[in-house]
Write a protein that holds these residues in place. Structure first.
Motif, PDB file in Angstrom:
ATOM      1  N   SER A  64      34.163 -93.924  25.382  1.00 44.12           N
ATOM      2  CA  SER A  64      33.677 -94.446  24.099  1.00 44.12           C
ATOM      3  C   SER A  64      34.797 -94.710  23.097  1.00 44.12           C
ATOM      4  O   SER A  64      34.584 -94.641  21.893  1.00 44.12           O
ATOM      5  N   SER A  65      35.965 -95.032  23.612  1.00 40.98           N
ATOM      6  CA  SER A  65      37.076 -95.330  22.708  1.00 40.98           C
ATOM      7  C   SER A  65      37.765 -96.625  23.136  1.00 40.98           C
ATOM      8  O   SER A  65      38.831 -96.597  23.750  1.00 40.98           O
ATOM      9  N   PRO A  66      37.152 -97.768  22.875  1.00 39.80           N
ATOM     10  CA  PRO A  66      35.952 -97.976  22.052  1.00 39.80           C
ATOM     11  C   PRO A  66      34.678 -98.055  22.889  1.00 39.80           C
ATOM     12  O   PRO A  66      34.728 -98.157  24.116  1.00 39.80           O
ATOM     13  N   LEU A  67      33.547 -98.033  22.180  1.00 37.66           N
ATOM     14  CA  LEU A  67      32.252 -98.280  22.813  1.00 37.66           C
ATOM     15  C   LEU A  67      31.992 -99.784  22.893  1.00 37.66           C
ATOM     16  O   LEU A  67      32.498-100.556  22.079  1.00 37.66           O
ATOM     17  N   PRO A  68      31.185-100.212  23.860  1.00 35.81           N
ATOM     18  CA  PRO A  68      30.745-101.604  23.849  1.00 35.81           C
ATOM     19  C   PRO A  68      29.768-101.842  22.701  1.00 35.81           C
ATOM     20  O   PRO A  68      29.314-100.891  22.049  1.00 35.81           O
ATOM     21  N   ASP A  69      29.429-103.105  22.459  1.00 41.94           N
ATOM     22  CA  ASP A  69      28.475-103.398  21.397  1.00 41.94           C
ATOM     23  C   ASP A  69      27.098-102.833  21.773  1.00 41.94           C
ATOM     24  O   ASP A  69      26.839-102.520  22.946  1.00 41.94           O
ATOM     25  N   PRO A  70      26.200-102.657  20.808  1.00 42.00           N
ATOM     26  CA  PRO A  70      24.919-101.978  21.077  1.00 42.00           C
ATOM     27  C   PRO A  70      24.096-102.589  22.198  1.00 42.00           C
ATOM     28  O   PRO A  70      23.491-101.871  22.990  1.00 42.00           O
ATOM     29  N   ASP A  71      24.064-103.921  22.294  1.00 43.21           N
ATOM     30  CA  ASP A  71      23.263-104.558  23.346  1.00 43.21           C
ATOM     31  C   ASP A  71      23.828-104.242  24.727  1.00 43.21           C
ATOM     32  O   ASP A  71      23.073-103.951  25.659  1.00 43.21           O
ATOM     33  N   ASN A  89      37.024 -87.303  17.270  1.00 43.75           N
ATOM     34  CA  ASN A  89      37.944 -88.176  16.548  1.00 43.75           C
ATOM     35  C   ASN A  89      37.929 -89.621  17.011  1.00 43.75           C
ATOM     36  O   ASN A  89      38.681 -90.442  16.486  1.00 43.75           O
ATOM     37  N   TYR A  90      37.105 -89.984  17.979  1.00 39.88           N
ATOM     38  CA  TYR A  90      37.061 -91.375  18.412  1.00 39.88           C
ATOM     39  C   TYR A  90      36.460 -92.231  17.301  1.00 39.88           C
ATOM     40  O   TYR A  90      35.363 -91.956  16.793  1.00 39.88           O
ATOM     41  N   GLU A  91      37.188 -93.279  16.941  1.00 35.31           N
ATOM     42  CA  GLU A  91      36.759 -94.198  15.881  1.00 35.31           C
ATOM     43  C   GLU A  91      36.415 -93.420  14.612  1.00 35.31           C
ATOM     44  O   GLU A  91      35.451 -93.734  13.909  1.00 35.31           O
ATOM     45  N   ASN A  92      37.194 -92.367  14.335  1.00 37.59           N
ATOM     46  CA  ASN A  92      36.977 -91.537  13.134  1.00 37.59           C
ATOM     47  C   ASN A  92      35.563 -90.965  13.067  1.00 37.59           C
ATOM     48  O   ASN A  92      34.989 -90.826  11.981  1.00 37.59           O
ATOM     49  N   GLY A  93      35.035 -90.627  14.226  1.00 34.79           N
ATOM     50  CA  GLY A  93      33.690 -90.053  14.280  1.00 34.79           C
ATOM     51  C   GLY A  93      32.591 -91.070  14.483  1.00 34.79           C
ATOM     52  O   GLY A  93      31.440 -90.709  14.785  1.00 34.79           O
ATOM     53  N   ASN A  94      32.912 -92.357  14.340  1.00 31.67           N
ATOM     54  CA  ASN A  94      31.874 -93.383  14.452  1.00 31.67           C
ATOM     55  C   ASN A  94      31.369 -93.557  15.873  1.00 31.67           C
ATOM     56  O   ASN A  94      30.239 -93.997  16.077  1.00 31.67           O
ATOM     57  N   ALA A  95      32.193 -93.232  16.874  1.00 32.16           N
ATOM     58  CA  ALA A  95      31.703 -93.314  18.251  1.00 32.16           C
ATOM     59  C   ALA A  95      30.524 -92.366  18.443  1.00 32.16           C
ATOM     60  O   ALA A  95      29.501 -92.731  19.038  1.00 32.16           O
ATOM     61  N   GLU A  96      30.659 -91.146  17.939  1.00 34.43           N
ATOM     62  CA  GLU A  96      29.541 -90.194  18.057  1.00 34.43           C
ATOM     63  C   GLU A  96      28.320 -90.694  17.291  1.00 34.43           C
ATOM     64  O   GLU A  96      27.184 -90.542  17.760  1.00 34.43           O
ATOM     65  N   ARG A  97      28.517 -91.294  16.140  1.00 37.78           N
ATOM     66  CA  ARG A  97      27.379 -91.819  15.373  1.00 37.78           C
ATOM     67  C   ARG A  97      26.663 -92.925  16.147  1.00 37.78           C
ATOM     68  O   ARG A  97      25.422 -92.987  16.173  1.00 37.78           O
ATOM     69  N   LYS A  98      27.432 -93.819  16.767  1.00 38.48           N
ATOM     70  CA  LYS A  98      26.825 -94.900  17.549  1.00 38.48           C
ATOM     71  C   LYS A  98      26.053 -94.347  18.744  1.00 38.48           C
ATOM     72  O   LYS A  98      24.978 -94.841  19.085  1.00 38.48           O
ATOM     73  N   ILE A  99      26.620 -93.327  19.390  1.00 39.52           N
ATOM     74  CA  ILE A  99      25.926 -92.709  20.519  1.00 39.52           C
ATOM     75  C   ILE A  99      24.650 -92.045  20.040  1.00 39.52           C
ATOM     76  O   ILE A  99      23.607 -92.103  20.714  1.00 39.52           O
TER      77      ILE A  99
END
Length: 407
Positions: A64-71, A89-99
């Protein structure tokens, strides 16, 4: 020292010695999990048992560093990918938020989540737990399936009292189910300790086709360091103790894939053949990849259950032969040999993030995190690092290039 403190310290020491892990009580708790089959096929995806956790993990798993787009992320889950690796710390925590958003949409039962925490000298039990609780909030879950130490590079961190107590308290709270670690360097020491101490349920370790490379000179540090840069023996050791193995750095390039048509074998691309090579090892549970577009999705999922043919194996051997001198295996022999204490392994990893993975921000952060005595300017140009490298990597040249690009 209070009696409670003494009891806790005694308990942690017993854990570090492996006493708890080898006890009959733990064996009883794990019996139901261990009953899971080694491999099952559902739809177009195959799943393998992640060691004694009993978790059935898709043969292709997602970084998830980076994650693919949502679709595309949802499409991967629909195609059967069920394990996502992330970190606080991936994407400053945003990877976990997207997951976390994905889990809400797709259903918590569709995805196994593995996340990680770092351990620094300044950390305490409380700061480690605070990091994990932050991950729980961002993921918006009550329980993390696999909680890992991020980038363990010494055996000592695995039995550090702060780490062990944090793991125990978090598990009692229901914050995590299983414990593990990721390892990018010094694998022999770290993985042997992780398996031997009996405290870790799984390991994530770098493993790719470059591990077929023979050393340029005899290696004396370990009894059988090669074969496959020592990694295959370590994987076999983990498997024998029912410790699950997820392979990292399987493609060496993350989501940044060059057009290497000259290494295509029939209908299989080089990257697909690389994944087949990893999955050809039945002791590996899953190959972790980064997938950023539909072409990569089809390429990677096409490796599931396909098997590695003789022609593909020959192509991979040619690729390694032609490119192997440029690849750092992360054995850390160069760093141990450096009289100045230059962090060669970390510097080469940072350079790879920049040149192979197009992750310049992470590369710069890794380089910036090094102490002044660990950076390139401390190099005496004595060549001890290159004399120690079993593969003939031009360590000094790479260290200087990293400094020019990342400092």
């Amino acid at each position: 020292m209070s009696r409670g403190r003494q009891d806790r310290r005694a308990f942690l020491k017993a854990m570090a010695a492996g006493a708890v892990a080898s006890g009959s009580a733990l064996a009883g708790l794990l019996r139901a999990e261990q009953a899971a089959p080694e491999r099952v096929v559902r739809g177009g995806m195959a799943y393998r048992r992640l060691g004694r956790t009993g978790l059935l993990v898709s043969e292709i798993s997602l970084g998830s560093s980076p994650l693919p787009d949502p679709d595309l992320l949802r499409a991967l889950i629909d195609r059967g990918v069920n394990y996502i690796d992330t970190s606080h710390n991936y994407e400053n925590g945003n990877a976990e938020r997207k997951i976390g958003r994905l889990l809400k949409e797709a259903g918590r039962d569709k995805v196994l989540v593995a996340t990680k925490f770092h351990v620094e000298d300044r950390d305490s039990v409380e700061s480690i737990m605070a990091s994990v609780r932050g991950s729980l909030r961002r993921l918006d879950v009550e329980t993390i399936d696999v909680l890992m130490i991020h980038g363990a590079e010494t055996a000592a961190v695995l039995v550090d009292e702060r780490v062990l107590e944090a793991f125990e308290r978090l598990k009692k709270e229901g914050a995590c189910r299983f414990r593990g670690l990721s390892c990018h360097a010094n694998q022999d020491e770290v993985i042997r300790k992780a398996v031997g101490c009996g405290l870790y349920d799984m390991v994530q370790v770098g493993y790719n086709v470059f591990d077929i490379q023979e050393p340029a000179r005899e290696v004396e540090t370990y009894a059988d360091y090669l074969g496959t840069s020592g990694i295959r023996d370590l994987i076999g050791l983990a498997h024998a103790k029912d410790v699950g193995v997820v392979a990292l750095k399987t493609l060496k390039v993350g989501g940044r894939r060059q057009d290497l048509g000259r290494y295509r074998t029939g209908g299989a691309s080089l990257y697909q053949a690389m994944l087949k090579w990893v999955l050809d090892d039945a002791q590996v549970t899953s190959a972790l990849v980064e997938i950023l577009n539909r072409q990569q999705m089809e390429e990677d999922l096409g490796a599931v259950g396909a098997g590695l043919g003789a022609a593909e194996r020959a192509t991979l051997a040619r690729y390694v032969r032609e490119n192997g001198a440029d690849y750092c295996h992360g054995c850390a022999r160069c760093r141990r040999a450096c009289p100045s204490g230059v962090a060669t392994t970390e510097i080469l990893r940072a350079l790879a993030y920049h040149e192979s993975y197009a992750k310049t921000g992470r590369a710069q952060a890794v380089y910036a995190s090094l102490g002044s005595g660990e950076r390139a300017e401390a190099c005496r140009d004595c060549g001890a690092c290159e004399r120690a490298c079993p593969y003939g990597v031009a360590v000094r040249t790479k260290v200087r290039r990293a400094a020019a690009l990342l400092a």
